[in-house]
Design an enzyme around this catalytic site. Structure first.
Site, PDB file in Angstrom:
ATOM      1  N   LYS A   1      33.081  29.452  38.885  1.00 11.93           N
ATOM      2  CA  LYS A   1      32.111  28.564  38.241  1.00 11.93           C
ATOM      3  C   LYS A   1      30.739  29.195  38.387  1.00 11.93           C
ATOM      4  O   LYS A   1      30.502  29.989  39.306  1.00 11.93           O
ATOM      5  CB  LYS A   1      32.121  27.198  38.951  1.00 11.93           C
TER       6      LYS A   1
ATOM      7  N   GLY B   1      34.138   2.779  32.201  1.00  9.76           N
ATOM      8  CA  GLY B   1      33.429   3.760  31.370  1.00  9.76           C
ATOM      9  C   GLY B   1      34.227   4.033  30.117  1.00  9.76           C
ATOM     10  O   GLY B   1      35.338   4.539  30.191  1.00  9.76           O
ATOM     11  N   VAL B   2      33.688   3.630  28.945  1.00 10.67           N
ATOM     12  CA  VAL B   2      34.404   3.913  27.692  1.00 10.67           C
ATOM     13  C   VAL B   2      33.594   4.915  26.871  1.00 10.67           C
ATOM     14  O   VAL B   2      33.118   4.631  25.785  1.00 10.67           O
ATOM     15  CB  VAL B   2      34.761   2.660  26.847  1.00 10.67           C
ATOM     16  N   GLY B   3      33.436   6.101  27.435  1.00 11.39           N
ATOM     17  CA  GLY B   3      32.719   7.187  26.774  1.00 11.39           C
ATOM     18  C   GLY B   3      33.662   8.027  25.940  1.00 11.39           C
ATOM     19  O   GLY B   3      34.668   7.538  25.402  1.00 11.39           O
TER      20      GLY B   3
ATOM     21  N   VAL C   1      35.921  10.445  26.546  1.00  6.79           N
ATOM     22  CA  VAL C   1      37.335  10.554  26.911  1.00  6.79           C
ATOM     23  C   VAL C   1      38.012   9.188  26.825  1.00  6.79           C
ATOM     24  O   VAL C   1      39.076   9.031  26.210  1.00  6.79           O
ATOM     25  CB  VAL C   1      37.499  11.126  28.347  1.00  6.79           C
TER      26      VAL C   1
END
Ligand SMILES: NC(=O)C1=CN([C@@H]2O[C@H](COP(=O)(O)OP(=O)(O)OC[C@H]3O[C@@H](n4cnc5c(N)ncnc54)[C@H](O)[C@@H]3O)[C@@H](O)[C@H]2O)C=CC1
Ligand SMILES: O=C(O)CCC(=O)C(=O)O
Length: 366
Positions: free
Chosen positions: A80, A180-182, A184
């Site tokens: 990374k 969280g309904v972002g 993905v």
């Protein structure tokens, strides 16, 4: 920090400190382990409080990628990069081109991709200097937005975890609480709704909640209520560290399976949910769809092939559960063991791998 001591303790291979005065580039490329193949992992751009904090983040994230890639069955090691700077203010063309030349200097030992603070446009600039970058524009053969692919992987992994908890992998009639309904989670909700699950959703963004209510007939609750709702499955898809001392006593779910990274605040929380009989699908195993998708670009991107590989997240969660039972350990440790066992097996046949590595990289060189 004592860098060599840390690197020795966790068996790191290499760290490259990159400085380019002209563009302001200050980057740390960290390669943890290349037993399985070149180290693949994204580039994070962030305003770190100190150089030590940036180095620690690069080290921690690189090691995480070794485990994620190994458990996903990819022929890739872990690495990374972190770039120190404000992604809103400090980016420029020269910076990413200079960074691309540093990557090129590693001659394929490290392949980058997007992460927090970097975009497709940044990857395109890196691609001007090196072929060792994924997640570039569709015009250059990119795999595009990874979120729907990640969502499909989470859906498959959730089914495998449900099979262990409920004796069937059908999610029909199950109540699933989604935090969280972002990007993905919206697609995840679509798969769950199509299978006949009932959804309870929350988000700090009211519009995101409304979208899920309108599209899937989901029930909305306040962010603080999501842990304690009556449900079969809890799907954390927003933040890390949400499985902790405060939330565990509230949980009613029998399964935890969601996309968020680093869900356990401490490893002891993984022990605790295991003792409570909750089936936990380890985060880096179930959310590997994104990396599986970008990794497919190394062979000339093919969506069907990438999706077939993402299907295997079901099998990987099954394997983790098997190891957990075999060795009587929590699933988060079983996931580490799955990755470590594969790396050890492949270390023994390393000469065979090298051929494969050259094959992959030769396709990538323009
Ligand atoms: N996008 C991808 O392909 C991958 C994503 N992940 C992880 O999955 C998670 C979701 O990713 P995305 O959907 O791309 O992000 P996103 O930013 O589109 O969605 C996250 C959602 O969580 C909401 N949120 C933030 N804080 C909250 C809180 N306290 N309570 C309730 N909701 C809250 C946000 O408003 C947002 O709608 C992240 O943890 C990410 O690191 C992991 C692997 C790949
Ligand atoms: O998914 C990506 O874009 C790159 C892989 C990665 O860095 C990750 O999965 O965290």
């Amino acid at each position: 920090m004592e860098i060599f001591k840390y690197m020795e303790t966790y068996d790191y291979e290499q760290m490259v400190i990159c400085q380019d005065k002209q563009s302001g580039l200050k980057a740390i490329i960290c390669i943890h382990d290349t037993t399985l193949g070149p180290a693949l992992g994204g580039t994070r751009m962030w305003t770190y409080d100190s150089e030590d904090a940036a180095i620690e983040d690069a080290l921690r994230l690189a090691r995480g990628m070794t485990y994620k890639n190994a458990a996903a069955g990819l022929n890739l090691g872990g690495g990374k990069t972190v770039i120190i700077g404000d992604p809103k203010k400090d980016k420029n063309e020269e910076m990413f081109r200079a960074f691309g030349r540093y990557i090129q200097g590693l001659n394929g030992r490290y392949i980058t991709a997007e992460d927090v603070g970097t975009t497709v446009e940044d990857m395109d600039l890196i691609y001007q200097e090196t072929p060792f970058v994924t997640g570039v524009s569709p015009a250059f053969g990119s795999s595009g937005n990874p979120s729907p692919v990640t969502a499909y992987g989470v859906y498959r992994g959730m089914k495998a975890a449900a099979k262990e908890a409920f004796g069937t992998d059908s999610l029909e009639g199950k109540t699933i609480a989604v935090q969280g309904v972002g990007h993905v989670a919206f697609t995840l909700c679509k798969h769950l709704h199509e299978e006949g699950a009932s959804l309870i959703v929350t988000d700090i963004n009211k519009e995101a909640v409304q979208r899920a209510v309108d599209a899937f007939g989901a029930k909305a609750v306040e962010p603080s209520e999501i842990y304690s709702v009556d449900c079969d499955i809890f799907a954390p898809c927003a933040l890390g560290a949400i499985i902790n001392d405060e939330t565990i006593p509230q949980l009613k779910a029998k399964v935890i399976a969601g996309a968020a990274n680093n869900q356990l605040r401490e490893t002891t929380h993984g022990d605790l949910i295991h003792e409570m009989g909750i089936v936990y699908a380890p985060d880096y195993v179930i959310n590997a769809g994104g990396v599986i998708n970008v990794a497919d670009e190394l062979n000339g991107y093919n969506r069907d092939r990438a999706m077939r590989k993402v299907e295997t997240i079901y099998d990987n969660i099954e394997k983790v559960i098997e190891i957990s039972k075999r060795d009587k350990i929590p699933t988060y440790l079983a996931a580490d063991r799955l990755a470590e066992e594969r790396i050890e097996r492949m270390r023994k046949s390393r000469s065979q791998f090298l051929l494969n590595e050259r094959h992959i990289l030769s396709q990538r060189v323009r």
